[in-house]
Structure formats: C-alpha cells, structure tokens
Write a protein that holds these residues in place. Structure first.
Motif, short mmCIF file in Angstrom:
data_model
loop_
_atom_site.label_atom_id
_atom_site.label_comp_id
_atom_site.label_asym_id
_atom_site.label_seq_id
_atom_site.Cartn_x
_atom_site.Cartn_y
_atom_site.Cartn_z
N GLY A 106 -26.50 19.61 51.52
CA GLY A 106 -27.69 19.22 52.26
C GLY A 106 -27.65 19.61 53.72
O GLY A 106 -28.46 19.11 54.52
N GLY A 107 -26.74 20.51 54.10
CA GLY A 107 -26.61 20.90 55.49
C GLY A 107 -26.13 19.78 56.39
O GLY A 107 -26.29 19.83 57.61
N ASP A 108 -25.51 18.76 55.79
CA ASP A 108 -25.06 17.57 56.51
C ASP A 108 -23.55 17.65 56.70
O ASP A 108 -22.80 17.59 55.72
CB ASP A 108 -25.44 16.32 55.73
N PHE A 109 -23.11 17.76 57.95
CA PHE A 109 -21.68 17.92 58.20
C PHE A 109 -20.87 16.67 57.84
O PHE A 109 -19.65 16.75 57.74
CB PHE A 109 -21.45 18.29 59.67
N THR A 110 -21.52 15.55 57.60
CA THR A 110 -20.80 14.34 57.16
C THR A 110 -20.72 14.24 55.65
O THR A 110 -20.16 13.28 55.13
CB THR A 110 -21.47 13.07 57.70
N ALA A 111 -21.26 15.21 54.93
CA ALA A 111 -21.34 15.14 53.47
C ALA A 111 -19.95 15.05 52.84
O ALA A 111 -18.96 15.52 53.40
CB ALA A 111 -22.07 16.36 52.92
N ALA A 112 -19.90 14.47 51.65
CA ALA A 112 -18.64 14.29 50.93
C ALA A 112 -18.30 15.48 50.05
O ALA A 112 -17.20 15.54 49.48
CB ALA A 112 -18.69 13.02 50.09
N LYS A 113 -19.22 16.42 49.92
CA LYS A 113 -18.96 17.58 49.05
C LYS A 113 -19.80 18.76 49.53
O LYS A 113 -20.66 18.63 50.41
CB LYS A 113 -19.28 17.25 47.60
N GLY A 114 -19.57 19.92 48.92
CA GLY A 114 -20.32 21.11 49.30
C GLY A 114 -19.90 22.29 48.45
O GLY A 114 -19.24 22.15 47.41
N LYS A 115 -20.28 23.50 48.90
CA LYS A 115 -19.97 24.74 48.21
C LYS A 115 -19.14 25.63 49.13
O LYS A 115 -19.26 25.56 50.35
CB LYS A 115 -21.24 25.48 47.80
N TRP A 116 -18.33 26.51 48.54
CA TRP A 116 -17.52 27.41 49.34
C TRP A 116 -17.58 28.83 48.80
O TRP A 116 -17.81 29.05 47.62
CB TRP A 116 -16.06 26.95 49.42
N GLU A 117 -17.41 29.78 49.72
CA GLU A 117 -17.31 31.20 49.39
C GLU A 117 -16.16 31.81 50.17
O GLU A 117 -15.80 31.31 51.24
CB GLU A 117 -18.60 31.95 49.79
N VAL A 118 -15.61 32.90 49.66
CA VAL A 118 -14.67 33.69 50.45
C VAL A 118 -15.50 34.70 51.24
O VAL A 118 -16.15 35.57 50.66
CB VAL A 118 -13.64 34.42 49.58
N LEU A 119 -15.51 34.57 52.57
CA LEU A 119 -16.24 35.52 53.40
C LEU A 119 -15.50 36.85 53.45
O LEU A 119 -16.10 37.91 53.32
CB LEU A 119 -16.41 34.95 54.82
N LEU A 120 -14.18 36.79 53.65
CA LEU A 120 -13.38 38.00 53.77
C LEU A 120 -11.98 37.78 53.22
O LEU A 120 -11.37 36.75 53.48
CB LEU A 120 -13.22 38.40 55.24
#
Length: 660
Positions: free
Chosen positions: A497-511
């Motif tokens: 949700g674009g919330d820096f306090t969130a308990a979860k999220g998604k990740w990618e390898v940028l490089l």
C-alpha cells in the motif's frame, strides 16, 4: 583480519571477511532468489546478454535496447572511464573539490595538522580519520548553508603514523602500540559536526562555527530506552548502566526529520580483547557477534576494552547513537530501542500516519535487514517533542519468500519464541541479543546488508548487499541468488500500500552486480550499460531530490576488477531500469562512502576513505603501501604529507543541478 594487534591490519575489519557468526539453519536470501529466478527470470527486469542469449532471440534484444534508448536514462552526463590511478576523477563539466581532510581544523583553536608530531589533544579538535557517512543539516532551511556531519569509522595505523612499519619477507609489520598512539586513534574515531557555507559556488568550512564539534571514542554518552539501567550494561565504572565512554566504528548513519545526527556503531567487536570468566552468562551472546576480535590494542591500556576485566562492556556498543547538533555540550544518546548488532546505517522517512521509519542493515555475511517504527509521530513544528521518538517503538526483522513477498516480524518480548524459556526475560534482553532473537524468528540470511535507503519519490526501498564469498551452492536462495557472491546485488522493496509502516510487501532484485561480459558472474545490468558502467560491491547509496538512485562501492580492487571504487548513477524506472553510469571514481586503494545530495541537487558530497591502502594489489605499484612508501599522496600530493581521507564536494561548473 589479524587477531594480533602488532600484525598489519588493513581495511578488512570493515569487510567481516569470515564465514559469519550466524549458526542457524534459517534460509538464505540466495536460496530464495535462486528459486524465484528459476521460475520467472525473464518475466521482469533486464538480464545481461551473456545470461539470456540462449533463450532470447537477437531481434528481441535489439528491440529491448531500442525501447531503452527511447525511454532514456534519468541521468545526463558524460561517463567517467573506469580505471586506476593516484587521483580522483569526476564526469566532464563538474568540479570535485576537497572540502575536509584528515587533520584539518574543526574547532577554532585547533592547531595546524602536523603528521609527524600528532597528539590526541590536537586530533580531538581536528577532522578525524576514515570519513564514512556524510550528512547535511540545513541552517534556516538553506541548501547552501548548514552543518556537515561526518562519521569517522576506524584508523589505518600503517598509513597514519611514521616510523612504525617494517617489511619482513615482503609483508608489512606494524610496531606494537603505546598509549600515546592509542589515544590518537581514539581521538580520530567518532564524528565531526562542522558548519559549512557555499560562497561564489564553492563550499567553505566555517572554522569558528558555534556548533562545530568533534565526537570521539572518549566522549561521554548516555544509554536510553529499554536497555538503560539493565544489569547487563552495568560495569565497574558505571554502576547505573546509563553512562558510556565513547563510540567506535561509526560506519553509515542518517539525519532524522527533526534534524539530529545519527551515528551507527558497526564492527565494535574488533575493539575488545581478553577472555570472559569461565561459564560467564554472556559467552553465547558474544560468540554470535565475534567478540573479542582483538584487532585493536586499546584493551591493553583501557580496562573497558578488556572483557576479562569488564565483561559487560561490549553490551554497551553496537547501538544507534543520536546527536543533538544544536547543543554542542549535549551527551550523545545510544538509542537502545533500535537494537544491537553491527549497524551499517539508519536512514529514515516519515510514514503516512506521521510515524517515522528507520531502515537498518546488519553488515555481516548471513545477517539480517531490520526496520524500526516509532511509537510516536513526528511533529514538524515542535522539535523538542521529537527528541525522544527513538526511545519507543517496534523493531522488525525481514523474512523474504520465493514468491516475491516479504514480511516484517516484530522483535517484541513475549511474542512467539521471544520468551523466558528461550532466555529473554525482558525487552532489554531481546534488544541486547537482537541477532539471536531474529534467528529464532526465522529471518532471512543476507549477503552483507549495508545501506538500506527509502525513496520518498517512488515509495520504494533499496537494500545494498555488498557480497558474500562464503555462501555455498546449497545456501543460495531467492533473494541471495549466487554462491560465492563476490560482487553483491541490490534489492528493491515495495511496502504494501505504499505505507512504510506496513508489515509486508513485495521485493525484486534490481541488480546482480559484476561484469556482465563474463557469463559465469551472472550480472544483470541492462544491455545499455557501458563497460565503464558496471560495478561490484554496492555499499552506500543515496536518493537525490528527484528520486534517482546513486550507489557507491567498496571492494572494486585493481586485482579483482581492474577499476577503483566510485559513485554510479543507477536508473530504477522505465525502459532504462538497471542501467548504470560511472560519475566519480576514487584514487587507488580507496573506497567511496557517503554519498549525499543537497536538497537542491546542486551539490553531491562524497567521502574518500582509506586512500592508498593495499598497494600490493595495483600492478603499477606492486608492494604494500604505508606511511613512508605510499601508492598515492592524495589529496595534497606533497612529500611532507601522508595520504589523507577526505570529503569532496562535487558541483556543476557554472552552477546548476547534477546530472540533469
């Protein structure tokens, strides 16, 4: 990295080059990334030609390159040529001016630098050694007048002091230290706060600035938060468990939204000697942190660094330190609520609900990524109300999954395994043994997490993972995809949700870093990256006011990569994503720290650390570098001056924003 203080100690202390001190079977990020990439390697991002030529047609590659060219990079500058020599180099059209060097006056009554007659008293008033983190705190909101805050991570005696090195069988030996030399080293550690001003386009130090200050390993500090006063931080010298002498190994750091200076204590294990009494309760705690390492001989002269005499003293280090720059007489505060480990830095951002989020990396092979969310909210109109925000909040550790998701697990006493049954009687115990608490929660083992930088423009978070040559084939995972990972990688987080306090999220390898022309390296720079543009060993990073990512490196040695470290501009958006360009490179032997951009994007401050080290790795020099026989005499290039770590101010010729 030697355990004997009299032997030659290079910059390896900061690299934690051992196998790591994490004994758990927790999954590694390499295992997670490997699984994820095997499922969807070509679905997102861009991979190196060498890695995808077997599965992607040449027509598809040409189409991708054309799309990237049309999208264009966010950075416009003529790229620097990668290479190695005695000097620094910046992109054409820019000036790179040395602003502060080791030994320069910080306080108005500081003596002139005399490298052959150093004293602790003089050094305590002069700019310290091995500048790492650089921050800027505006005065009255100005982008051209403010306080420069700089960490001084550690000392290299062989480069600092005359007459202490001998060569035996081609190797450097450093003479045993005496108390005078130790006192100078202690004064060269810590941090600098100094007023600077831009005059006619050039930055100048305000030598008589009323807020100028040196913080050293002898500065008295205060322990605050849940650990303050606990029995495990009480010593013979401090029966209250609230007063600590000094801070050490201050690597990266941060500036808070309310204008205080954050100093992160990283490889504090190297400063302790001795042995714990048999059966001491801290034995497992110290083993998990590699204490004592014995790289410094300070414990021979100061009991607090000898664990046989002060067994609780190491528990008073490994914290985040907050400094009130507006009061030069104030005691810096070790904020224990943010946990105890080998802190790289503490970059922060104000979340949607007003709470402040700090991102933290534990810089050792197979250790973890953390964040801290304050309990209270930031009040932009009341600085005093913000001054205790770091004493209450929740510390979290990250667990990454193969499906591209991650979660933040709270390190809270009484929750899950963090109970008395597992040796945690209070939140103070959880924080003193943050690593062990994170072990029990099943956190993901990472490849040396260093800077973790939130981006307020695009809402992402960037994690620098420097390297891990100790990762075995069976230890790779989705977020740490390469065994014997010599070049490191960068992960991009998107909080839910674009919330820096969130308990979860998604990740990618940028490089995935390294030379993309070598197939077995497995680097994933875009095919638009030039031979000068790739890098290895990402360390520090910065996000400028436009939201663009800049990455500085540590470990691009002449022998390993044929280039020095430097500052690279990295595209993170659109068709140019994963394109990198070299903007600034350091002299031989140095790493680049900082970096920092002023709010108007018209100045980039960078820190050149340990220039001249490791001369044996440069074919042109071909031997160890030390005070009397240096591979470079940067930045003065005078016969009577040694090599000197320094902060450099980069500006555009004639003025204007950088790289636009």
């Amino acid at each position: 990295m030697s355990k004997h203080p009299h032997e030659f100690r290079t910059s390896l202390l900061e690299e934690n080059d051992g196998p790591g001190h994490n004994p758990t079977a927790n999954p590694t990020m390499g295992e997670i990334i490997a699984t994820r990439f095997s499922r969807r390697a070509l679905l997102k991002g861009s991979l190196a030609v060498s890695a995808i030529a077997a599965t992607v047609s040449p027509i598809a590659l040409i189409t991708a390159d054309n799309a990237r060219a049309e999208g264009g990079s966010a950075f416009t500058f003529a790229e620097v040529e990668a290479g190695i020599d005695e000097n620094h180099h910046v992109a054409e059209g820019y000036d790179a001016d040395v602003l502060l060097r080791w030994g320069d006056a910080v306080l108005a009554d500081a003596p002139e630098f005399d490298p052959k007659n150093q004293t602790a008293e003089a050094q305590a008033k002069q700019f310290g050694y091995n500048n790492d983190y650089v921050g800027f705190i505006p005065i009255d909101g100005s982008a051209t007048h403010g306080l420069l805050v700089v960490n001084h991570e550690y000392t290299n005696e062989h480069l600092m002091f005359p007459g202490i090195v001998t060569i035996a069988e081609g190797k450097v030996k450093v003479a045993d230290a005496d108390q005078k030399r130790v006192d100078i080293e202690m004064a060269a550690h810590g941090g600098t706060i100094v007023e600077i001003r831009k005059v006619d386009g050039k930055w100048q130090v305000v030598r008589d600035g009323k807020l100028n200050r040196r913080i050293t390993a002898a500065t008295e500090m205060e322990l605050t938060g849940p650990v303050a006063g606990h029995d495990r931080v009480k010593t013979n010298a401090d029966q209250t468990g609230t007063r600590v002498i000094g801070t050490v190994n201050n690597c990266a750091g941060g500036v808070t939204p309310w204008g205080t200076y954050i100093m992160a204590e990283e490889n504090f294990h190297g400063y302790f000697i001795g042995e714990l009494p048999a059966g001491h309760a801290e034995a497992a705690n110290y083993e998990r942190l590699g204490i004592p390492e014995g790289a410094y001989s300070w414990g021979q002269f100061y009991d607090r660094y000898d664990i046989s005499k002060e067994p609780n003293e190491p528990n008073r280090f490994g914290w985040i330190v907050e400094v009130d720059v507006e009061d030069p007489t104030s005691a810096p505060k070790k904020r224990t609520a943010l946990g105890r480990f080998k802190h790289e830095g503490a970059e922060s951002i104000v979340a949607k609900d007003g709470r402040v989020v700090f991102y933290l990396g534990d810089d050792e092979r197979f250790d973890y990524v953390y964040k801290f969310v304050t309990a209270g909210t930031y009040n932009p109109s009341d600085r005093a109300a913000n001054m205790t925000l770091l004493d209450e909040g929740t510390l979290f550790v990250a667990r990454f999954s193969e499906d591209g998701s991650f979660e933040w697990m709270p390190l809270v006493h009484g929750q899950g395994p963090l109970t008395a049954e597992n040796g945690f009687d209070s939140q103070a115990d959880v924080l003193i043994e943050t690593r062990r608490a994170a072990d029990l929660l099943g956190a993901t083992k990472m490849d040396r997490p260093e800077d973790v930088q939130p981006n307020g423009v695009n809402g992402k978070v960037y994690v620098m993972l420097t390297n891990n040559t100790k990762r075995k084939d069976e230890q790779v995972d989705a977020a740490n995809p390469r065994a014997k990972n010599a070049f490191g990688h960068i992960i991009e987080l998107a909080e839910e949700g674009g919330d820096f306090t969130a308990a979860k999220g998604k990740w990618e390898v940028l490089l995935k870093c390294g030379d993309p022309a070598v197939a077995e390296v497995g680097a994933t720079f875009s095919t638009g990256t030039s031979p000068n543009g790739w890098f290895g060993m990402p360390d520090n990073c910065a996000v400028d006011a436009a939201g663009r990512l800049w990455v500085s490196t540590d470990g691009n040695s002449p022998k390993a990569t044929g280039r020095t470290d430097g500052l690279w501009a990295v595209d993170t958006e659109g068709a140019a994503r994963a394109t990198s360009k070299l903007f600034f490179r350091v002299p031989v032997g140095a790493e680049l720290c900082g970096p920092l951009f002023t709010s108007d994007d018209e100045t980039a401050f960078v820190a050149v650390q340990h220039p001249g080290d490791g001369g044996e790795d440069w074919e042109k020099f071909g031997r160890p570098s030390y005070y009397e026989d240096l591979s470079t005499r940067w930045p003065d290039f005078k016969d009577d001056m040694p090599v000197r770590p320094a902060v450099v101010a980069i500006t555009r010729k004639g003025g204007g924003k950088i790289a636009v």
